[in-house]
Scaffold this motif. Sequence first.
Motif, mmCIF file in Angstrom:
data_model
loop_
_atom_site.group_PDB
_atom_site.id
_atom_site.type_symbol
_atom_site.label_atom_id
_atom_site.label_comp_id
_atom_site.label_asym_id
_atom_site.label_seq_id
_atom_site.Cartn_x
_atom_site.Cartn_y
_atom_site.Cartn_z
ATOM 1 N N ALA A 85 12.861 0.090 1.178
ATOM 2 C CA ALA A 85 11.673 -0.763 1.085
ATOM 3 C C ALA A 85 10.429 0.088 1.227
ATOM 4 C CB ALA A 85 11.703 -1.836 2.176
ATOM 5 N N ARG A 86 9.409 -0.255 0.471
ATOM 6 C CA ARG A 86 8.154 0.478 0.593
ATOM 7 C C ARG A 86 6.990 -0.395 0.136
ATOM 8 N NH1 ARG A 86 6.078 3.059 -4.023
ATOM 9 N NH2 ARG A 86 7.272 2.684 -5.916
ATOM 10 N N PHE A 87 5.801 -0.051 0.656
ATOM 11 C CA PHE A 87 4.552 -0.709 0.265
ATOM 12 C C PHE A 87 3.670 0.343 -0.392
ATOM 13 C CE2 PHE A 87 6.212 -3.286 3.650
ATOM 14 C CZ PHE A 87 5.840 -4.586 3.342
ATOM 15 N N ASP A 88 3.053 -0.014 -1.518
ATOM 16 C CA ASP A 88 2.172 0.943 -2.176
ATOM 17 C C ASP A 88 0.736 0.422 -2.202
ATOM 18 O OD1 ASP A 88 2.268 -1.025 -4.063
ATOM 19 O OD2 ASP A 88 3.226 0.174 -5.626
ATOM 20 N N GLY A 116 -1.507 -4.789 -2.241
ATOM 21 C CA GLY A 116 -0.426 -3.845 -2.461
ATOM 22 C C GLY A 116 0.761 -4.519 -3.111
ATOM 23 N N ARG A 117 1.820 -3.775 -3.160
ATOM 24 C CA ARG A 117 3.045 -4.290 -3.764
ATOM 25 C C ARG A 117 4.236 -3.813 -2.952
ATOM 26 N NH1 ARG A 117 4.648 -7.026 -7.909
ATOM 27 N NH2 ARG A 117 6.758 -6.733 -8.739
ATOM 28 N N PHE A 118 5.144 -4.729 -2.718
ATOM 29 C CA PHE A 118 6.375 -4.428 -1.999
ATOM 30 C C PHE A 118 7.513 -4.281 -3.000
ATOM 31 C CE2 PHE A 118 10.420 -6.244 -0.588
ATOM 32 C CZ PHE A 118 10.732 -5.399 0.468
ATOM 33 N N SER A 119 8.370 -3.315 -2.767
ATOM 34 C CA SER A 119 9.589 -3.182 -3.559
ATOM 35 C C SER A 119 10.725 -2.810 -2.617
ATOM 36 C CB SER A 119 9.426 -2.123 -4.655
ATOM 37 O OG SER A 119 9.150 -0.857 -4.091
ATOM 38 N N ALA A 143 7.378 -7.794 -5.106
ATOM 39 C CA ALA A 143 6.374 -8.841 -4.899
ATOM 40 C C ALA A 143 5.046 -8.185 -4.563
ATOM 41 C CB ALA A 143 6.781 -9.793 -3.776
ATOM 42 N N GLY A 144 3.977 -8.705 -5.137
ATOM 43 C CA GLY A 144 2.644 -8.243 -4.803
ATOM 44 C C GLY A 144 2.063 -9.073 -3.668
ATOM 45 N N TYR A 145 1.048 -8.542 -3.011
ATOM 46 C CA TYR A 145 0.395 -9.261 -1.926
ATOM 47 C C TYR A 145 -1.071 -8.848 -1.850
ATOM 48 C CZ TYR A 145 0.762 -4.943 0.786
ATOM 49 O OH TYR A 145 0.661 -3.643 1.195
ATOM 50 N N SER A 146 -1.860 -9.713 -1.244
ATOM 51 C CA SER A 146 -3.253 -9.391 -0.943
ATOM 52 C C SER A 146 -3.529 -9.790 0.492
ATOM 53 C CB SER A 146 -4.213 -10.119 -1.899
ATOM 54 O OG SER A 146 -4.049 -11.523 -1.796
#
Length: 279
Positions: A85-88, A116-119, A143-146
Amino acid sequence: MDWRNGFCGAAFGAGLLLLSGSALAADEDLLNAPEITIEKEAAGTSAIYLRGDIGYAPWRGEGDPYYRTFDAGTLTYDSVSFDNARFDKPFSGSLGIGYQLTDTFRADLTAEYFEGRFSGSSSSASPCAGQGAGTSCALSTGAGYSALGLMANAYLDFGTLAGFTPYVGGGIGATRLNWDSAIERATCVAGGGACVGGAPTSAAYEGRDSWRFTYALMAGVSYDLSEQLKLDVGYRYSHVADGEMFGFGAEALVGASGDKGFDDGLSRHEIRAGLRFSF
């Protein structure tokens, strides 16, 4: 006796003349003295300021996000962690207003935005939907997030040397984390069986929104570009509390309830630079 009395009288008269002359001179100096104004607070110890900052987070901690699976036959749940898992998207921006309470203490309120975006990936020993026995299933979720954060911060400024002022600080507040829909892709992995041909299947899960408790710790140095403008460069660690990521999709139609995906909070180690303008 007469000459002595005359001498004493003359001396006494001269003394009176000298005293009166000094008094007149003192009165004249007082009249010509500049006006003195006493300030309530010393100059420079209190001022309203505006600030703007940009941040770059070269390292982010995503904790241990996970999701739940639902067995419609037994009506039970199981938790599965993401193997990877990572956040960019490491950039952020903030605006704020503050007040310099004393020479060494100041506080401000800031609003910060980042996205960002989680994968993440995971695997299941059970076959993917529509696949035969003996196969397994590789899953990838994105999934993207703000995020919009509102923070109250306090700082301790140390002594200024050649225009440079080091400081430390801390803040508490809340972050509104808004998850977009999560897309999960399932790919058959042949093992003791054979995969049926075709592209990987996908499923969508509705994203969740929630307010999260947030705290931050800061350290840095400011530099006086002018009497009113300061350049601020520093480090900030912030942590957003854990919460829901996305809900169940089609599984909700067969009895699943609650949320499917959960994040384990979000930590950000940031290098920040900005300007502070005092009125």
